[in-house]
Design an enzyme around this catalytic site. Structure first.
Site, PDB file in Angstrom:
ATOM      1  N   GLU A  81       0.862  -1.195   0.000  1.00 20.70           N
ATOM      2  CA  GLU A  81       0.000   0.000   0.000  1.00 20.70           C
ATOM      3  C   GLU A  81       0.903   1.251   0.000  1.00 20.70           C
ATOM      4  OE1 GLU A  81      -2.037   0.031   3.765  1.00 20.70           O
ATOM      5  OE2 GLU A  81      -3.406   1.645   3.215  1.00 20.70           O
ATOM      6  N   LYS A 126      -9.675   2.096  -1.571  1.00 23.27           N
ATOM      7  CA  LYS A 126      -9.840   1.400  -0.278  1.00 23.27           C
ATOM      8  C   LYS A 126     -11.174   1.760   0.387  1.00 23.27           C
ATOM      9  CE  LYS A 126      -7.090   0.568   3.955  1.00 23.27           C
ATOM     10  NZ  LYS A 126      -5.816   0.972   4.608  1.00 23.27           N
ATOM     11  N   CYS A 151      -4.957  -3.615   2.619  1.00 25.69           N
ATOM     12  CA  CYS A 151      -4.632  -3.667   4.045  1.00 25.69           C
ATOM     13  C   CYS A 151      -5.845  -3.924   4.944  1.00 25.69           C
ATOM     14  CB  CYS A 151      -3.873  -2.402   4.442  1.00 25.69           C
ATOM     15  SG  CYS A 151      -2.897  -2.660   5.934  1.00 25.69           S
ATOM     16  N   VAL A 164       0.078  -2.667  10.590  1.00 23.93           N
ATOM     17  CA  VAL A 164       0.676  -2.344  11.884  1.00 23.93           C
ATOM     18  C   VAL A 164       0.143  -3.278  12.981  1.00 23.93           C
ATOM     19  CG1 VAL A 164       1.262   0.052  11.383  1.00 23.93           C
ATOM     20  CG2 VAL A 164      -1.011  -0.474  12.214  1.00 23.93           C
TER      21      VAL A 164
HETATM   22  C1  ACM Z   1      -3.774  -0.245   7.205  1.00 26.20           C
HETATM   23  O1  ACM Z   1      -4.893  -0.396   6.729  1.00 26.20           O
HETATM   24  N1  ACM Z   1      -2.831   0.385   6.547  1.00 26.20           N
HETATM   25  C2  ACM Z   1      -3.452  -0.783   8.528  1.00 26.20           C
END
Ligand code: ACM
Length: 269
Positions: A40, A111, A144, A171
């Site tokens: 990402e 996203k 992510c 993370v």
């Molecule tokens: C994330 O969605 N970058 C943790």
């Protein structure tokens, strides 16, 4: 069909240097990879402190030096490349991923499930999940934190994905294990390309967990990188295996679904 996850440690804001680093990493691949997956926001870094800072590095799809560079790399390697980028648009900046093929853009995904302070800076995705075909394989993008919502992988699976390409900046520690379940419950492949390293800016700090991985349809972990290393790891994708939703002689993952008993949030009290 061979898929590779590329684990990187981008420098915040150093777009040209981050693209150069990826170019060097791809040169180390064995040469017969069909699809590379990058993290990402791999060219900008992740930990933005303001909308202005994000705007300054975001690029529109129709005039994007990053997408042009990815297109050059896709042609050079005769492969598709899935990669996260900050997408500028009239209504704001999206945390997007592109699937770039040698002949140009195959898919853009914005996203849908924004994580943490992304909500302060990015626009939430405004388009449905999409599956596209490349070299006979059906591919879907998610990014992510979409992992935390099983509806993301299930939507892509129901759209016919054989493999989910998953650029990430993880993370939280739970995603690598969760994606094993996501692959198994949908009987498909997942390829999570994560970054590693630490970003420490304006009193905020993120440590990214690495562990980029490819998982097979039975939840089999095919490859996984370390927590703190550049890496490029690949696996063969068996399309028939992903498409056969039969579980023993009496069960089929799709035919046995009982949608009439499943609950939508709008139905709950
Ligand atoms: C994330 O969605 N970058 C943790």
């Amino acid at each position: 069909m061979k898929v590779a996850v590329v684990q990187t440690n981008p420098e915040f804001g150093e777009v040209a240097a981050n693209l150069d680093a990826v170019e060097r990493q791809l040169k180390q691949s064995e040469g017969d990879v069909d699809v590379f997956v990058l993290p990402e926001l791999f060219q900008t870094g992740y930990l933005f402190l303001s909308k202005q800072e994000l705007r300054a590095v975001a690029e529109p799809v129709d005039a994007s030096p990053t997408l042009d560079r990815l297109h050059d790399l896709a042609k050079q390697h005769n492969a598709a490349i899935a990669a996260g980028f900050a997408e500028a648009s009239a209504d704001g900046v999206y945390n997007s991923s592109v699937l770039m093929g040698p002949r140009g853009v195959l898919s853009i995904y914005r996203k849908i499930h924004l994580f943490h302070e992304e909500k302060l800076y990015f626009q939430p995705g405004d388009r449905p999940f999409e599956v596209v075909e490349f070299r006979g394989a059906r591919m879907g993008l998610m990014i992510c934190f979409d992992w935390r919502f099983p509806e993301s992988t299930r939507s892509l699976a129901l759209l016919g994905a054989d493999i989910i390409l998953h650029p990430s900046n993880l993370v939280l520690p739970w995603c690598p294990a969760a994606m094993i379940t996501r692959a198994q419950e949908n009987n498909l492949y997942t390829a999570t390309a994560n970054r590693w390293g630490v970003e420490d800016r304006g009193g905020k700090k993120h440590r990214y967990i690495g562990q980029s991985q490819i998982v097979g349809p039975r939840g089999d972990l095919l490859v996984r990188a370390g927590e703190e290393e550049d890496a490029i790891l690949s696996a063969e994708i068996d399309l028939e295996f992903a498409r056969n939703k039969q579980v023993g002689p009496h069960n089929n993952l799709w035919e046995d679904r009982r949608e009439e008993f499943y609950v939508r949030a709008s139905d709950s009290p």
